[in-house]
Enzyme design. Structure first.
Site, short mmCIF file in Angstrom:
data_model
loop_
_atom_site.label_atom_id
_atom_site.label_comp_id
_atom_site.label_asym_id
_atom_site.label_seq_id
_atom_site.Cartn_x
_atom_site.Cartn_y
_atom_site.Cartn_z
N SER A 1 55.38 43.65 47.13
CA SER A 1 56.10 44.80 47.70
C SER A 1 55.13 45.91 48.11
CB SER A 1 57.12 45.32 46.69
OG SER A 1 56.85 44.86 45.39
N TYR A 2 53.97 46.00 47.46
CA TYR A 2 53.03 47.08 47.78
C TYR A 2 51.71 46.59 48.31
CZ TYR A 2 56.49 49.15 44.85
OH TYR A 2 57.69 49.53 44.34
N SER A 3 51.57 45.30 48.44
CA SER A 3 50.26 44.76 48.79
C SER A 3 50.35 43.44 49.53
CB SER A 3 49.43 44.56 47.52
OG SER A 3 50.06 43.59 46.69
N ASP B 1 38.33 37.27 42.92
CA ASP B 1 38.09 35.83 43.00
C ASP B 1 39.16 35.17 43.86
OD1 ASP B 1 35.90 35.00 41.40
OD2 ASP B 1 37.05 35.40 39.57
N ALA C 1 41.50 32.14 44.47
CA ALA C 1 42.06 31.00 43.75
C ALA C 1 42.76 30.13 44.79
CB ALA C 1 43.03 31.48 42.67
N GLU D 1 49.48 29.03 43.21
CA GLU D 1 50.15 29.31 41.94
C GLU D 1 50.46 28.04 41.16
OE1 GLU D 1 53.74 31.38 43.02
OE2 GLU D 1 52.65 33.12 43.81
N ASP E 1 53.31 40.28 31.71
CA ASP E 1 54.11 39.59 32.74
C ASP E 1 53.55 38.19 33.00
OD1 ASP E 1 56.24 39.33 34.48
OD2 ASP E 1 55.29 40.42 36.12
N GLU F 1 53.91 32.01 38.05
CA GLU F 1 53.49 32.61 39.33
C GLU F 1 52.21 33.42 39.19
OE1 GLU F 1 57.60 33.87 39.17
OE2 GLU F 1 57.29 34.52 41.27
N ASP G 1 47.40 39.43 38.39
CA ASP G 1 48.47 40.43 38.37
C ASP G 1 48.48 41.26 37.08
OD1 ASP G 1 50.52 42.00 39.10
OD2 ASP G 1 51.96 40.42 39.49
N1 ADE Z 1 47.36 35.33 45.80
C1 ADE Z 1 47.31 36.44 45.08
N2 ADE Z 1 46.10 36.61 44.54
C2 ADE Z 1 45.35 35.56 44.94
C3 ADE Z 1 44.02 35.16 44.71
N3 ADE Z 1 43.20 35.88 43.96
N4 ADE Z 1 43.59 34.02 45.26
C4 ADE Z 1 44.44 33.29 46.00
N5 ADE Z 1 45.70 33.62 46.26
C5 ADE Z 1 46.15 34.74 45.73
#
Ligand code: ADE
Length: 324
Positions: free
Chosen positions: A44-46, A113, A115, A119, A158, A162, A176
């Site tokens: 929602s903010y990013s 980093d 990823a 998820e 949290d 996800e 997160d």
């Molecule tokens: N989505 C949110 N954060 C992420 C991350 N660090 N790497 C890959 N996808 C993402």
């Protein structure tokens, strides 16, 4: 000032001057140092974008936050908590690391980093559920990461599939930290009290304690009852995740949040047929209403479900099991 730059990372640039001496200059990274690529996620903010450092060609995930929107929605404290938390969590393979922060007129940028495996929730949905071997592996990596952040005085609050990302080798990276709680540093305060009055971290906590509830399905009963989260609240969520990996769905799920909360407070859940007995024993020791009676991290590591796991560095050097 609204967007202070405490703990901002810089890179060292070595230059040789006219006299032949090596000088080190600290250079702050900025937007122009990266090539931005595909969108990885939107909140929602990013927005999270893939990006490459132009000099090193190293790939990152950059979280771009809209300043005006954050101010308008009164989320400044949460953004600061995320940055402060990530700055405390360095050097663990299971936590998304924050490398740099910078800003321009419109946005804040968190260089994280990457990823690239996405998820854990996405992978789980594709597979339906995991077998015991995969659940043991992902459960162990999540637990090792949670133990680390607890050791650094941070409660995530949290945890859910996800927020468990996977890197290119399918190892865990927890993300997160916008709703994390930073505990008072016991080394700075022998009495266990927080730091100075007006400390931004504690100030944020006071407001949040009454307003924040994580994701309904993973919320602990103590948060619902007393509006109070502790380290054991993350272990409740961990129990929900272990259950979900094996069953394909979280233990407490209802038509709406209110009904989900009622089930949590009544500890109303059942195991599907064929749920492994050893896993059931572990989950039953985690999904305990009284946080003080939940299995602590040390005992979880020694539970029969995790028999054979190489705790520590070996876990992260191991090849991730093939998903089945
Ligand atoms: N989505 C949110 N954060 C992420 C991350 N660090 N790497 C890959 N996808 C993402």
């Amino acid at each position: 000032e609204e967007w202070s730059e405490r703990g901002a990372a810089v890179s060292a640039k070595q230059e040789t001057d006219a006299a032949g001496h090596t000088q080190t200059r600290l250079v702050k990274k900025g937007v122009k140092d990266f090539n931005f690529g595909r969108t990885l996620g939107e909140g929602s903010y990013s927005t999270v974008l893939a990006a490459t450092d132009r000099q090193t060609l190293k790939e990152y995930a950059i979280k771009v936050l809209d300043k005006r929107h954050i101010i308008k929605e009164k989320k400044v404290k949460y953004v600061n908590i995320e940055r402060d938390t990530l700055n405390r969590l360095t050097e663990h393979p299971g936590i998304v690391r924050l490398y740099y922060t910078f800003q321009d007129e419109r946005s804040l940028y968190f260089v994280l980093d990457l990823a690239s495996g996405g998820e854990l929730l996405g992978v789980l949905k594709k597979m339906g559920s995991f077998d015991v071997e995969c659940t043991r592996f992902y459960g162990a990596e999540i637990l090792d990461s949670v133990a680390y952040l607890h050791s650094r005085g941070i409660i995530h609050r949290d945890l859910k599939p996800e927020n468990v990302l996977l890197d290119r080798d399918m190892h865990v990276k927890i993300t997160d930290f916008g709703t994390a709680k930073i505990l008072a540093d016991p080394r700075r305060s022998a009495s266990g009290n927080s730091g100075a009055p007006g400390d931004p971290i504690d100030g944020a906590e006071t407001d949040r304690a009454v307003s924040f509830v994580g994701t309904a399905e993973y919320v602990s009963p103590e948060l619902l009852r007393d509006k109070n989260a502790c380290k054991a609240s993350d272990l409740w969520a961990f129990g929900c995740i272990v259950y979900q990996l094996l069953a394909g769905r979280p233990p407490f799920k209802a038509a709406n949040e209110y009904l989900t909360f009622q089930k949590i407070l009544a500890l109303e859940y059942t195991f599907p047929d064929g749920f492994p007995e050893v896993a059931r024993d572990l989950v039953e020791r985690l999904l305990v209403l009284e946080p003080a009676n939940r299995l602590p991290v040390e005992h979880i590591r020694n539970h029969r479900f995790f028999e054979g796991v190489q705790w520590g560095k070996g876990l992260w050097r191991q090849k991730a099991p093939r998903l089945k």
